[in-house]
Every structure is written in structure tokens, then in C-alpha cells.
Design a protein around this motif. Structure first.
Motif, mmCIF file in Angstrom:
data_model
loop_
_atom_site.group_PDB
_atom_site.id
_atom_site.type_symbol
_atom_site.label_atom_id
_atom_site.label_comp_id
_atom_site.label_asym_id
_atom_site.label_seq_id
_atom_site.Cartn_x
_atom_site.Cartn_y
_atom_site.Cartn_z
ATOM 1 N N UNK A 153 0.843 -1.201 0.000
ATOM 2 C CA UNK A 153 0.000 0.000 0.000
ATOM 3 C C UNK A 153 0.881 1.256 0.000
ATOM 4 N N UNK A 154 1.869 1.293 0.884
ATOM 5 C CA UNK A 154 2.741 2.470 0.951
ATOM 6 C C UNK A 154 3.485 2.680 -0.368
ATOM 7 N N UNK A 155 3.923 1.577 -0.973
ATOM 8 C CA UNK A 155 4.671 1.673 -2.234
ATOM 9 C C UNK A 155 3.783 2.218 -3.345
ATOM 10 N N UNK A 156 2.565 1.672 -3.453
ATOM 11 C CA UNK A 156 1.685 2.069 -4.561
ATOM 12 C C UNK A 156 1.122 3.479 -4.384
ATOM 13 N N UNK A 157 1.023 3.951 -3.145
ATOM 14 C CA UNK A 157 0.359 5.236 -2.905
ATOM 15 C C UNK A 157 1.315 6.403 -2.699
ATOM 16 N N UNK A 158 2.607 6.124 -2.488
ATOM 17 C CA UNK A 158 3.534 7.237 -2.190
ATOM 18 C C UNK A 158 4.587 7.451 -3.267
ATOM 19 N N UNK A 159 4.822 6.453 -4.122
ATOM 20 C CA UNK A 159 5.862 6.593 -5.130
ATOM 21 C C UNK A 159 7.258 6.302 -4.605
ATOM 22 N N UNK A 160 7.401 6.032 -3.317
ATOM 23 C CA UNK A 160 8.678 5.587 -2.733
ATOM 24 C C UNK A 160 8.498 4.140 -2.293
ATOM 25 N N UNK A 161 9.507 3.317 -2.521
ATOM 26 C CA UNK A 161 9.350 1.886 -2.311
ATOM 27 C C UNK A 161 9.589 1.511 -0.848
ATOM 28 N N UNK A 162 8.617 0.803 -0.279
ATOM 29 C CA UNK A 162 8.714 0.282 1.088
ATOM 30 C C UNK A 162 8.585 -1.234 1.051
ATOM 31 N N UNK A 163 9.472 -1.934 1.765
ATOM 32 C CA UNK A 163 9.443 -3.388 1.874
ATOM 33 C C UNK A 163 9.157 -3.799 3.308
ATOM 34 N N UNK A 164 8.913 -5.103 3.474
ATOM 35 C CA UNK A 164 8.886 -5.707 4.794
ATOM 36 C C UNK A 164 10.195 -6.471 4.970
ATOM 37 N N UNK A 165 10.955 -6.133 6.001
ATOM 38 C CA UNK A 165 12.205 -6.839 6.253
ATOM 39 C C UNK A 165 11.914 -8.091 7.063
ATOM 40 N N UNK A 166 12.162 -9.263 6.447
ATOM 41 C CA UNK A 166 11.911 -10.515 7.158
ATOM 42 C C UNK A 166 12.915 -10.721 8.281
ATOM 43 N N UNK A 167 14.144 -10.267 8.106
ATOM 44 C CA UNK A 167 15.162 -10.462 9.151
ATOM 45 C C UNK A 167 14.941 -9.524 10.321
ATOM 46 N N UNK A 168 14.548 -8.283 10.048
ATOM 47 C CA UNK A 168 14.361 -7.314 11.136
ATOM 48 C C UNK A 168 12.904 -7.234 11.597
ATOM 49 N N UNK A 169 11.991 -7.864 10.808
ATOM 50 C CA UNK A 169 10.564 -7.826 11.127
ATOM 51 C C UNK A 169 10.070 -6.395 11.293
ATOM 52 N N UNK A 170 10.398 -5.576 10.293
ATOM 53 C CA UNK A 170 9.921 -4.191 10.328
ATOM 54 C C UNK A 170 9.822 -3.637 8.918
ATOM 55 N N UNK A 171 9.057 -2.539 8.765
ATOM 56 C CA UNK A 171 8.992 -1.878 7.477
ATOM 57 C C UNK A 171 10.311 -1.198 7.200
#
Lengths: 118, 118
Positions: free
Chosen positions: B42-60
């Protein structure tokens, strides 16, 4: 490095699989994403024909054996974490089982483009 | 289709995640593979800046917030199965935390090239 050593160096997930990003070697189109286990990767690296592990069918799947849409290997890399493989292939015909050249063709998501610069 | 409808249409895995293939929009280099959950997409599609979920850190993880190596969105597609996302970005600097342009640079696997034709 031997094939055994290369395969041993992969950081396989809990199911013993790793994702493979499949790219047309010359145009650099991303064709599809699929999965390999150690044996599928071995077959791919040693034969020049791409073999995947089908998670839905739970069987090996040498691309093109049914459809004729084979993939021959042109190059392969592993990523910095060792858990993702990038494969350059020469794709005969459609990569997608739906008949489109890539599995992403005509499946655009609406996205805000650009966004803030910092 | 609304953002909510697009996100609802993704075939999330058992962990609620989907892999994202990240490609430089103009050169078509494959830069990296990362993961999103519904909120990161949602953040990626709506803001134009890419956000991931970090599986190792368990955070955005909004790409570039620490390194300055931001990714701005140029396009996005979903695959035929609805379980993989392809993202075209404009990458500032190195995509890889090791400092290489892509996460695959200089990490070749030895592979038999070509192979039988049928």
C-alpha cells in the motif's frame, strides 16, 4: 566452485526452495518467477535446460516439455544473501502458461509514479 | 481498481508476504528481490517511494532512508498467479547493501550454457 559447492552455498528457505527470477538474456525482460530445490538447480546448471520445482504439483517441471516453450540457460547469478537466483534464458515462445510473452504482461497495478525525492 | 482491491487480489503466502522483483526502469537491470506485506505494498503504490517488509528485522523498510539509495516507482505489475510483483524503479546509487549496483553483480554461478534444443 563445483556444482555441489554452489548448491550447498544457497540459503534455502524452510521448504528447501529458492526463488528464481527469470530474465530474457538479450532484451532483459523479466519473464516469470519460479522456484527450485537443490535438485532442480543442479539439473538447470548442468544441462542448459531450465528445470523448476512446481509447488502446486509437487514435482519437477522442465520448462517447455509440455508446451514446447523451452528455456535454455545463458547465465546465472546468486544474490548477496544467497537466497535468490537470477537466471538469464533464451525463451522460446511464451513464458507464461496463459500465452503471454511474460507472466506480467498486461497486468499493471495502479501506482503513484515518482514521489518525493528524499 | 482501487488500492484496496488491488491489495486484496494478491495471493499472499502463508506469512502474508509476496516477493517483489525490482528492476531499473530504463536499463531493465534486475536490481534485487525483496518482500512486501499488504501495508508495505500500500505504501509503495500510494507514495511513489518503495517500502518493503524486512523478514530479518521484522519491520517496514523504506528503501534509502538509511543509505540514501532511494527507489522511486516507475511502474508495477502482478503476475498471472497473483503471487509475485514486478516493480520498475529509478534507483539512486547502489541497490545492494554491499555497495554493488545490483544484488547479483559479480556473483555468477557456473552453468552449462545452451543445452539440447528439444
Amino acid at each position: 566452485m563445483s556444482v555441489d559447492e554452489q548448491i550447498a552455498a544457497v540459503a534455502w528457505n524452510a521448504d528447501g526452495l529458492a526463488p528464481v527470477i527469470v530474465q530474457q538474456w538479450d532484451t532483459r525482460e523479466v519473464l516469470m518467477l519460479a522456484w527450485v530445490d537443490a535438485e532442480a538447480l543442479r539439473r538447470t546448471l548442468t544441462t542448459g535446460r531450465v528445470t523448476y520445482w512446481s509447488r502446486s504439483r509437487q514435482e519437477y517441471w522442465r520448462k517447455g516439455d509440455t508446451s514446447g516453450h523451452i528455456q535454455t540457460v545463458r547465465g546465472a547469478q546468486i544474490d548477496c544473501d544467497g537466497d535468490t537466483i537470477l537466471l538469464q534464458v533464451d525463451q522460446t515462445g511464451a513464458a507464461c502458461h496463459t500465452g503471454t510473452r511474460t507472466c506480467f504482461d498486461g497486468r499493471d497495478l495502479d501506482a503513484v509514479v515518482g514521489g518525493e525525492q528524499a
